[in-house]
Design a protein around this motif. Structure first.
Motif, short mmCIF file in Angstrom:
data_model
loop_
_atom_site.label_atom_id
_atom_site.label_comp_id
_atom_site.label_asym_id
_atom_site.label_seq_id
_atom_site.Cartn_x
_atom_site.Cartn_y
_atom_site.Cartn_z
N LEU A 83 0.82 -1.21 0.00
CA LEU A 83 0.00 0.00 0.00
C LEU A 83 0.86 1.26 0.00
O LEU A 83 0.57 2.23 -0.72
CB LEU A 83 -0.94 0.00 1.20
CG LEU A 83 -2.02 -1.10 1.20
CD1 LEU A 83 -2.81 -1.07 2.49
CD2 LEU A 83 -2.92 -0.97 0.00
N THR A 84 1.92 1.25 0.78
CA THR A 84 2.82 2.40 0.84
C THR A 84 3.51 2.63 -0.50
O THR A 84 3.54 3.76 -1.01
CB THR A 84 3.88 2.20 1.94
OG1 THR A 84 3.22 1.98 3.18
CG2 THR A 84 4.80 3.40 2.04
N GLN A 87 1.00 3.78 -3.24
CA GLN A 87 0.62 5.18 -3.07
C GLN A 87 1.76 6.11 -3.49
O GLN A 87 1.53 7.13 -4.14
CB GLN A 87 0.23 5.45 -1.61
CG GLN A 87 -0.37 6.81 -1.38
CD GLN A 87 -1.65 7.02 -2.19
OE1 GLN A 87 -2.48 6.14 -2.29
NE2 GLN A 87 -1.79 8.19 -2.78
N GLU A 88 2.98 5.73 -3.17
CA GLU A 88 4.13 6.54 -3.57
C GLU A 88 4.28 6.57 -5.09
O GLU A 88 4.50 7.63 -5.68
CB GLU A 88 5.40 5.96 -2.93
CG GLU A 88 6.64 6.76 -3.21
CD GLU A 88 7.85 6.15 -2.51
OE1 GLU A 88 8.86 5.95 -3.21
OE2 GLU A 88 7.77 5.88 -1.30
N LYS A 90 1.91 6.04 -7.29
CA LYS A 90 0.76 6.78 -7.82
C LYS A 90 0.97 8.28 -7.67
O LYS A 90 0.71 9.05 -8.60
CB LYS A 90 -0.52 6.34 -7.11
CG LYS A 90 -1.76 7.00 -7.64
CD LYS A 90 -2.98 6.55 -6.86
CE LYS A 90 -4.24 7.25 -7.29
NZ LYS A 90 -4.17 8.69 -7.32
N ASN A 91 1.46 8.71 -6.52
CA ASN A 91 1.71 10.14 -6.30
C ASN A 91 2.76 10.67 -7.28
O ASN A 91 2.60 11.76 -7.83
CB ASN A 91 2.16 10.40 -4.87
CG ASN A 91 1.04 10.20 -3.87
OD1 ASN A 91 -0.14 10.17 -4.23
ND2 ASN A 91 1.39 10.02 -2.61
N ASP A 94 1.14 10.80 -10.77
CA ASP A 94 0.17 11.90 -10.86
C ASP A 94 0.87 13.25 -10.93
O ASP A 94 0.45 14.14 -11.69
CB ASP A 94 -0.80 11.87 -9.68
CG ASP A 94 -1.75 10.69 -9.74
OD1 ASP A 94 -1.87 10.06 -10.82
OD2 ASP A 94 -2.37 10.38 -8.70
N GLN A 124 -7.32 4.23 -11.53
CA GLN A 124 -7.29 4.99 -10.28
C GLN A 124 -8.40 4.56 -9.32
O GLN A 124 -8.19 4.53 -8.12
CB GLN A 124 -7.37 6.50 -10.59
CG GLN A 124 -6.11 6.99 -11.24
CD GLN A 124 -6.18 8.47 -11.61
OE1 GLN A 124 -7.25 9.02 -11.78
NE2 GLN A 124 -5.02 9.09 -11.76
N LEU A 127 -7.20 1.47 -7.66
CA LEU A 127 -6.18 1.76 -6.66
C LEU A 127 -6.78 2.41 -5.42
O LEU A 127 -6.25 2.28 -4.31
CB LEU A 127 -5.10 2.67 -7.25
CG LEU A 127 -4.21 2.02 -8.33
CD1 LEU A 127 -3.25 3.03 -8.90
CD2 LEU A 127 -3.49 0.81 -7.79
N GLN A 128 -7.92 3.12 -5.55
CA GLN A 128 -8.59 3.71 -4.39
C GLN A 128 -9.19 2.65 -3.49
O GLN A 128 -9.31 2.85 -2.28
CB GLN A 128 -9.69 4.69 -4.86
CG GLN A 128 -9.16 5.94 -5.50
CD GLN A 128 -8.36 6.80 -4.54
OE1 GLN A 128 -8.58 6.81 -3.36
NE2 GLN A 128 -7.40 7.54 -5.10
#
Length: 130
Positions: A83-84, A87-88, A90-91, A94, A124, A127-128
């Motif tokens: 998850l970490t 998210q990294e 994806k950030n 984006d 997305q 991923l949410q």
């Protein structure tokens, strides 16, 4: 005609003429090279940098996140680490995507980015859910 002038005057004219020609030529060349440099900088900023941004987006979504899911399914990565890292990635993707959209895009690029954004919505959303 030149016989009417003093030798000193003729020498001054002969010395100043090449200096004036050189100065005018140098100013013209500096302006021309400045325009070329501006064009090259514009090409780099609006064509080369966006390629790096697109590659970063692609790598983060298509390589890093997919690779993380494969590692998670294989049991080599914990859910928290997954998850970490997702998210990294994806950030980062984006952020680079927003930077890419802020560049000068051609009409064809705008059409392609609209298609990409439509296809990115389900990814997305998935991923949410994580």
């Amino acid at each position: 005609m030149l016989n009417n002038y003093l030798v000193r005057t003729r020498l001054i004219v002969l010395a100043l003429f090449p200096v004036i020609i050189f100065t005018v030529t140098a100013i013209y060349l500096i302006n021309t090279v400045g325009g070329l440099v501006k064009g090259i900088d514009d090409l780099y900023d609006n064509r080369i940098v966006p390629l790096k941004q697109i590659k970063t987006v692609s790598d983060n979504y298509a390589v890093n996140i997919v690779d993380l899911f494969h590692k998670y399914r294989a049991g080599t990565v914990s859910q928290t680490a997954l998850l970490t890292a997702v998210q990294e990635a994806k950030n980062t993707a984006d952020k680079e995507w927003r930077s890419y959209l802020s560049t000068d895009l051609t009409d064809q690029e705008k059409n392609l980015t609209a298609v990409v954004e439509q296809r990115l919505v389900p990814v997305q959303q998935h991923l949410q859910v994580l």
